[in-house]
Design a protein around this motif. Structure first.
Motif, PDB file in Angstrom:
ATOM      1  N   GLN A   1      12.731  -4.936  -6.732  1.00  0.00           N
ATOM      2  CA  GLN A   1      11.934  -4.423  -7.508  1.00  0.00           C
ATOM      3  C   GLN A   1      10.664  -3.875  -6.917  1.00  0.00           C
ATOM      4  N   VAL A   2       9.830  -2.924  -7.358  1.00  0.00           N
ATOM      5  CA  VAL A   2       8.545  -2.811  -6.680  1.00  0.00           C
ATOM      6  C   VAL A   2       7.514  -3.918  -7.077  1.00  0.00           C
ATOM      7  N   GLN A   3       7.130  -4.415  -5.850  1.00  0.00           N
ATOM      8  CA  GLN A   3       5.878  -5.367  -6.105  1.00  0.00           C
ATOM      9  C   GLN A   3       4.550  -5.035  -5.518  1.00  0.00           C
ATOM     10  N   LEU A   4       3.569  -5.062  -5.790  1.00  0.00           N
ATOM     11  CA  LEU A   4       2.484  -4.846  -5.514  1.00  0.00           C
ATOM     12  C   LEU A   4       1.296  -5.742  -5.451  1.00  0.00           C
ATOM     13  N   VAL A   5       0.753  -6.236  -4.300  1.00  0.00           N
ATOM     14  CA  VAL A   5      -0.047  -7.345  -4.566  1.00  0.00           C
ATOM     15  C   VAL A   5      -1.401  -7.082  -3.917  1.00  0.00           C
ATOM     16  N   GLU A   6      -2.813  -7.094  -4.693  1.00  0.00           N
ATOM     17  CA  GLU A   6      -3.996  -6.715  -4.173  1.00  0.00           C
ATOM     18  C   GLU A   6      -4.242  -7.969  -3.630  1.00  0.00           C
ATOM     19  N   SER A   7      -5.352  -7.876  -2.707  1.00  0.00           N
ATOM     20  CA  SER A   7      -6.340  -8.841  -2.284  1.00  0.00           C
ATOM     21  C   SER A   7      -7.444  -8.348  -1.853  1.00  0.00           C
ATOM     22  N   ALA A  23      -0.482  -5.043  -0.619  1.00  0.00           N
ATOM     23  CA  ALA A  23       0.836  -5.432   0.123  1.00  0.00           C
ATOM     24  C   ALA A  23       2.074  -4.831  -0.657  1.00  0.00           C
ATOM     25  N   ALA A  24       2.854  -4.140  -0.301  1.00  0.00           N
ATOM     26  CA  ALA A  24       3.877  -3.391  -1.114  1.00  0.00           C
ATOM     27  C   ALA A  24       5.274  -3.973  -0.703  1.00  0.00           C
ATOM     28  N   SER A  25       6.191  -4.151  -1.713  1.00  0.00           N
ATOM     29  CA  SER A  25       7.741  -4.514  -1.252  1.00  0.00           C
ATOM     30  C   SER A  25       8.492  -4.054  -2.261  1.00  0.00           C
ATOM     31  N   GLY A  26       9.799  -3.754  -1.959  1.00  0.00           N
ATOM     32  CA  GLY A  26      10.763  -3.490  -2.902  1.00  0.00           C
ATOM     33  C   GLY A  26      11.177  -2.161  -3.077  1.00  0.00           C
ATOM     34  N   TYR A  27      10.597  -1.351  -1.984  1.00  0.00           N
ATOM     35  CA  TYR A  27      10.814   0.230  -2.110  1.00  0.00           C
ATOM     36  C   TYR A  27      10.521   0.840  -0.994  1.00  0.00           C
ATOM     37  N   THR A  28      10.994   1.920  -0.655  1.00  0.00           N
ATOM     38  CA  THR A  28      10.621   2.618   0.577  1.00  0.00           C
ATOM     39  C   THR A  28       9.034   3.124   0.672  1.00  0.00           C
ATOM     40  N   TYR A  29       8.275   2.437   0.796  1.00  0.00           N
ATOM     41  CA  TYR A  29       7.038   2.457   0.838  1.00  0.00           C
ATOM     42  C   TYR A  29       6.318   4.054   1.366  1.00  0.00           C
ATOM     43  N   SER A  30       6.676   4.153   2.545  1.00  0.00           N
ATOM     44  CA  SER A  30       6.316   5.355   3.041  1.00  0.00           C
ATOM     45  C   SER A  30       6.643   6.699   2.284  1.00  0.00           C
ATOM     46  N   ASN A  31       7.578   6.603   1.203  1.00  0.00           N
ATOM     47  CA  ASN A  31       7.944   7.816   0.674  1.00  0.00           C
ATOM     48  C   ASN A  31       7.100   7.985  -0.739  1.00  0.00           C
ATOM     49  N   TYR A  32       6.475   7.039  -0.917  1.00  0.00           N
ATOM     50  CA  TYR A  32       5.601   7.120  -2.243  1.00  0.00           C
ATOM     51  C   TYR A  32       4.004   7.300  -2.119  1.00  0.00           C
ATOM     52  N   CYS A  33       3.669   8.057  -3.013  1.00  0.00           N
ATOM     53  CA  CYS A  33       2.279   8.228  -3.671  1.00  0.00           C
ATOM     54  C   CYS A  33       1.684   6.852  -4.082  1.00  0.00           C
ATOM     55  N   MET A  34       0.499   6.716  -3.333  1.00  0.00           N
ATOM     56  CA  MET A  34      -0.318   5.217  -3.536  1.00  0.00           C
ATOM     57  C   MET A  34      -1.565   5.701  -4.011  1.00  0.00           C
ATOM     58  N   GLY A  35      -2.116   4.779  -4.895  1.00  0.00           N
ATOM     59  CA  GLY A  35      -3.512   5.004  -5.341  1.00  0.00           C
ATOM     60  C   GLY A  35      -4.227   3.521  -5.797  1.00  0.00           C
ATOM     61  N   TRP A  36      -5.440   3.695  -5.798  1.00  0.00           N
ATOM     62  CA  TRP A  36      -6.296   2.649  -6.385  1.00  0.00           C
ATOM     63  C   TRP A  36      -6.901   3.294  -7.622  1.00  0.00           C
ATOM     64  N   VAL A  37      -6.713   2.361  -8.712  1.00  0.00           N
ATOM     65  CA  VAL A  37      -7.499   2.785  -9.982  1.00  0.00           C
ATOM     66  C   VAL A  37      -8.204   1.351 -10.238  1.00  0.00           C
ATOM     67  N   ARG A  38      -9.529   1.675 -11.058  1.00  0.00           N
ATOM     68  CA  ARG A  38      -9.963   0.592 -11.655  1.00  0.00           C
ATOM     69  C   ARG A  38     -10.482   0.541 -13.041  1.00  0.00           C
ATOM     70  N   TYR A 109       3.880   2.081 -10.885  1.00  0.00           N
ATOM     71  CA  TYR A 109       4.085   0.731 -10.695  1.00  0.00           C
ATOM     72  C   TYR A 109       2.719   0.402 -10.182  1.00  0.00           C
ATOM     73  N   TRP A 110       2.411  -0.950 -10.913  1.00  0.00           N
ATOM     74  CA  TRP A 110       0.945  -1.585 -10.824  1.00  0.00           C
ATOM     75  C   TRP A 110       1.036  -2.863 -10.302  1.00  0.00           C
ATOM     76  N   GLY A 111      -0.183  -3.285  -9.479  1.00  0.00           N
ATOM     77  CA  GLY A 111      -0.102  -4.633  -9.135  1.00  0.00           C
ATOM     78  C   GLY A 111      -0.991  -5.266 -10.173  1.00  0.00           C
ATOM     79  N   GLN A 112      -1.337  -6.586  -9.897  1.00  0.00           N
ATOM     80  CA  GLN A 112      -1.984  -7.433 -10.891  1.00  0.00           C
ATOM     81  C   GLN A 112      -3.318  -7.400 -10.941  1.00  0.00           C
ATOM     82  N   GLY A 113      -4.104  -6.695  -9.922  1.00  0.00           N
ATOM     83  CA  GLY A 113      -5.541  -6.119 -10.013  1.00  0.00           C
ATOM     84  C   GLY A 113      -6.199  -7.388  -9.107  1.00  0.00           C
ATOM     85  N   THR A 114      -7.423  -6.936  -8.643  1.00  0.00           N
ATOM     86  CA  THR A 114      -8.305  -7.607  -7.896  1.00  0.00           C
ATOM     87  C   THR A 114      -9.766  -7.440  -8.215  1.00  0.00           C
TER      88      THR A 114
END
Length: 120
Positions: A1-7, A23-38, A109-114
């Protein structure tokens, strides 16, 4: 599954800088849109920066010229370089990913936040 871990979050004085990583894992990272949200206390979540799979970037107006989003597809890692930080940048920063059309609404998909705290 998709995992996103911020630091990389922390507490700095106004005018300082930080670099967030995701750090992303569980999917083809290069194909995905990525973003930062606060999200600041008592406020709604807001998009900060977006990067398409082809490298195209979009920024919230208030961070243009101060924040830089980038991605390293070889390392499956997303970055947010932040300079000239202001107290109003204080928030929990989330890494997010989405397939398909790259947009804020498309992030699924979302990380846990930092936490980022800027003191005046």
């Amino acid at each position: 599954q998709v995992q996103l871990v911020e630091s990389g979050g922390g507490s700095v004085q106004a005018g300082g800088s930080l670099r967030l990583s995701c750090a992303a894992s569980g999917y083809t990272y290069s194909n995905y849109c990525m973003g930062w949200v606060r999200q600041a206390p008592g406020k709604e979540r807001e998009g900060v920066a977006l990067i398409h799979s082809n490298g195209l970037t979009i920024y919230k107006d208030s961070v243009k010229g101060r924040f830089t989003i980038s991605r390293d597809n070889a390392k499956n890692t997303l970055y947010l370089r932040m300079i000239s930080l202001k107290p109003e940048d204080t928030a929990t920063y989330y890494c997010a990913a989405g397939a398909g059309f790259c947009s804020w609404d498309g992030l699924r998909y979302w990380g846990q936040g930092t936490q980022v705290t800027i003191s005046s």
